[in-house]
Design an enzyme around this catalytic site. Structure first.
Site, PDB file in Angstrom:
ATOM      1  N   GLU A  93       0.810  -1.222   0.000  1.00 27.28           N
ATOM      2  CA  GLU A  93       0.000   0.000   0.000  1.00 27.28           C
ATOM      3  C   GLU A  93       0.844   1.273   0.000  1.00 27.28           C
ATOM      4  O   GLU A  93       0.695   2.132   0.872  1.00 27.28           O
ATOM      5  CB  GLU A  93      -0.996  -0.047   1.178  1.00 27.28           C
ATOM      6  CG  GLU A  93      -1.853  -1.313   1.090  1.00 27.28           C
ATOM      7  CD  GLU A  93      -2.928  -1.442   2.165  1.00 27.28           C
ATOM      8  OE1 GLU A  93      -2.952  -0.630   3.095  1.00 27.28           O
ATOM      9  OE2 GLU A  93      -3.743  -2.379   2.042  1.00 27.28           O
TER      10      GLU A  93
ATOM     11  N   GLU B  58      -5.148  -8.240  -1.766  1.00 26.46           N
ATOM     12  CA  GLU B  58      -5.475  -8.367  -0.332  1.00 26.46           C
ATOM     13  C   GLU B  58      -6.851  -7.743  -0.189  1.00 26.46           C
ATOM     14  O   GLU B  58      -7.042  -6.590  -0.568  1.00 26.46           O
ATOM     15  CB  GLU B  58      -4.443  -7.595   0.509  1.00 26.46           C
ATOM     16  CG  GLU B  58      -4.695  -7.669   2.015  1.00 26.46           C
ATOM     17  CD  GLU B  58      -3.970  -6.561   2.778  1.00 26.46           C
ATOM     18  OE1 GLU B  58      -2.733  -6.530   2.778  1.00 26.46           O
ATOM     19  OE2 GLU B  58      -4.681  -5.715   3.369  1.00 26.46           O
TER      20      GLU B  58
END
Ligand SMILES: *[C@@H]1O[C@H](CO)[C@@H](O)[C@H](O)[C@H]1NC(C)=O
Ligand SMILES: *[C@@H]1O[C@H](CO)[C@@H](O)[C@H](O)[C@H]1NC(C)=O
Ligand SMILES: *[C@@H]1O[C@H](CO)[C@@H](O)[C@H](O)[C@H]1NC(C)=O
Length: 500
Positions: A180, A299
């Site tokens: 991220e 994810e």
């Protein structure tokens, strides 16, 4: 008496109107396979914070954990997450010199994350690889991308890990770099999308030294929050700088909302569920297939921040999970990596008992019944309260014959609906596998029944049989607020005869 008669009449009329609306026609275009997903389409994660915490309560030797993991094979296990960017491998350290993180930092809200550097020792890496091999999972490992020098990723520690792994002969099928990066600014770090693409080319050069990984899987850039312009721009910058020439599958992460703000109605709200197709389409526009590899949801779960306590591990979580699988398959996402197999409220198994949560049963049934070829489904329910998806039946894991199809989906309405497959002859057999909550907690129940029979592991920890469909003819009544699978063994679909 008259009053009673009027009341009965009114009730009767209401029922009449209701039954007109309580019907859903479903049409499946079985002439065209619109997408073909990976045979590991439904995969799982384990958060790197578990390494930092020396597996916490996860016991790889537990027979329950092993049985449940094997049940999901074949499957990718992606070990990653925010903690990945704080891990260093040290094969020379024999002691358990890992730095324990305070419990409250495990799987917490990424914005408040106060993460610290820690060491993964050889024993921990050995244990992880041993487990993956034993249960038949393919490991994908997320490397620390915050080890840097002069603005570039420093691959030394990754090389150390790869040399060790190579020497041990462990089968790692894929790699990822960082986690991220579009929200690194939350912890005071700024690495642009273009720089992340350069970091990936350094990884690419490194992998070229290992024949077993040269043509392996590389996923990234693992952006999240595609609802935000800044994250979309991050992905765009990564693409413009050549990132997807290196990653075999571009990834983004997806959560519907923040755990603590989740509610039962939110889990079942068509407009919230429809937020995912929007994001997939945005991502595909930025990195279109076949110019680039197919996207993975690298994810993903119902809610971030460890999930929604008392909801993400309950029956109600199945609506988001099953819908996510259906939407993703229909829109050409190749793999959906569920956060998480173990840990947080969104784990497929309960961390206290190691018993399966409702989403485990849903995932297991999905793997048994749902194959790789996807068809387009249209319904006359345009408000999105009845949601259906269709694939060829998985004939490798079930006894159904080639040509069968599996329809799956949900009825979000507070009343039942009669589902009619208009294209099949009136005596077509439908094999129903309906999952419903058990007990007074209803939608918030942690126990689920298949066709009325409560699901649990057998006393010897083996899996119960699931091969008891309810067989009906022509149409079926989809109970209110429930989900399930419908196999049509006589569908005789040509596209499902060539492959599953
Ligand atoms: C892990 O599971 C094994 C097998 O059930 C058991 O013998 C062992 O005591 C467990 N370890 C811990 C730390 O609970
Ligand atoms: C699915 O069917 C709908 C309605 O007929 C159509 O609008 C849509 O384009 C189809 N999608 C695909 C991928 O064929
Ligand atoms: C459902 O099927 C039954 C026969 O099994 C039939 O009598 C009934 O009309 C069907 N309902 C609808 C709505 O098609």
């Amino acid at each position: 008496m008259l009053y009673k008669m009027i009341l009965l009449l009114v009730l009767y009329m209401m029922k009449m109107t209701y039954s007109e609306h309580g019907k859903t026609n479903v049409m499946i275009d079985t002439d065209t396979v619109i997408e073909t997903v990976s045979d590991r389409f439904l995969s799982v994660t384990l958060d790197t914070s578990f390494i930092q915490n020396n597996w916490a309560t996860l016991n790889f030797s537990s027979p329950k954990v092993q049985v449940l993991a094997k049940a999901l094979s074949p499957c990718y296990l992606r070990v990653g997450g925010s903690s990945a960017d704080y891990l260093q491998f040290d094969p020379s350290s024999q002691s358990e010199s890992y730095q324990k993180v305070p419990k409250e930092f495990i799987l917490t809200d990424r914005i408040n994350k106060k993460l610290t550097n820690f060491t993964m020792i050889a024993r921990q890496w050995d244990e992880l690889n041993g487990f993956a091999e034993m249960v038949g999972w393919d490991l994908i490992f997320d490397l620390n991308s915050l080890l840097r020098q002069n603005g570039q990723w420093l691959p030394d520690n990754a090389k150390l890990l790869m040399d060790y792994t190579s020497q041990k002969g462990y089968k790692i099928v894929g790699w990822e770099l960082g986690n991220e990066p579009d929200v690194y600014k939350d912890v005071g770090i700024n690495i642009t999308g273009a720089q992340r693409a350069k970091d990936y080319s350094i990884l690419h050069s490194l992998l070229n030294h290992y024949p077993q990984w040269r043509n392996g899987i590389v996923i990234g850039p693992s952006v999240t929050m595609l609802v935000k312009e800044i994250s979309r721009k991050y992905l765009q910058d990564f693409v413009d700088a050549g990132g997807p020439d290196i990653v075999t599958n571009p990834t983004f992460h997806h959560y519907y909302d923040y755990g603590p703000s989740m509610t039962v109605p939110k889990f079942m709200a068509p407009d919230i569920l429809s937020n995912l197709p929007w994001q997939i389409n945005v991502a595909k526009k930025i990195a279109p297939f076949p110019l680039y590899g197919k996207f993975w949801l690298g994810e993903t779960s119902s809610a971030w921040g460890g999930g929604a306590a008392g909801l993400s591990d309950r029956y109600v979580a199945g609506f988001m999970w099953l819908d996510k699988l259906g939407i993703s398959a229909s829109l050409g996402v190749d793999v959906v990596v569920r956060q998480t197999f173990y840990g947080g409220s969104y784990g497929l198994i309960d961390t206290k008992t190691s018993n399966p949560n409702p989403d485990f049963w849903l995932s297991y049934l999905y793997k048994k019944l749902v194959g790789r070829s996807v068809f387009n489904v249209t319904m006359d329910d345009n408000k999105g309260y009845v949601r259906m998806y269709t694939h060829c039946t998985n004939t490798l894991r079930s006894d159904y014959k080639p040509g069968s199809i599996t329809v799956y989906g949900m009825n979000l309405r507070p009343e039942p609906t009669t589902v009619v497959f208009t294209q099949f002859k009136p005596d077509v057999k439908l094999h129903l596998y309906l999952l419903e909550p058990v007990g007074v907690d209803s939608l918030k129940s942690q126990t689920v029944a298949l066709n009325g029979r409560t699901l649990s592991l057998n006393p010897d920890f083996s899996l119960p049989s699931m091969d008891y469909p309810e067989v009906v003819t022509s149409n079926f009544t989809f109970p209110q607020q429930s989900f399930g699978f419908i196999v049509i063994p006589e569908a005789n679909v040509a596209a499902c005869k060539v492959s599953s």
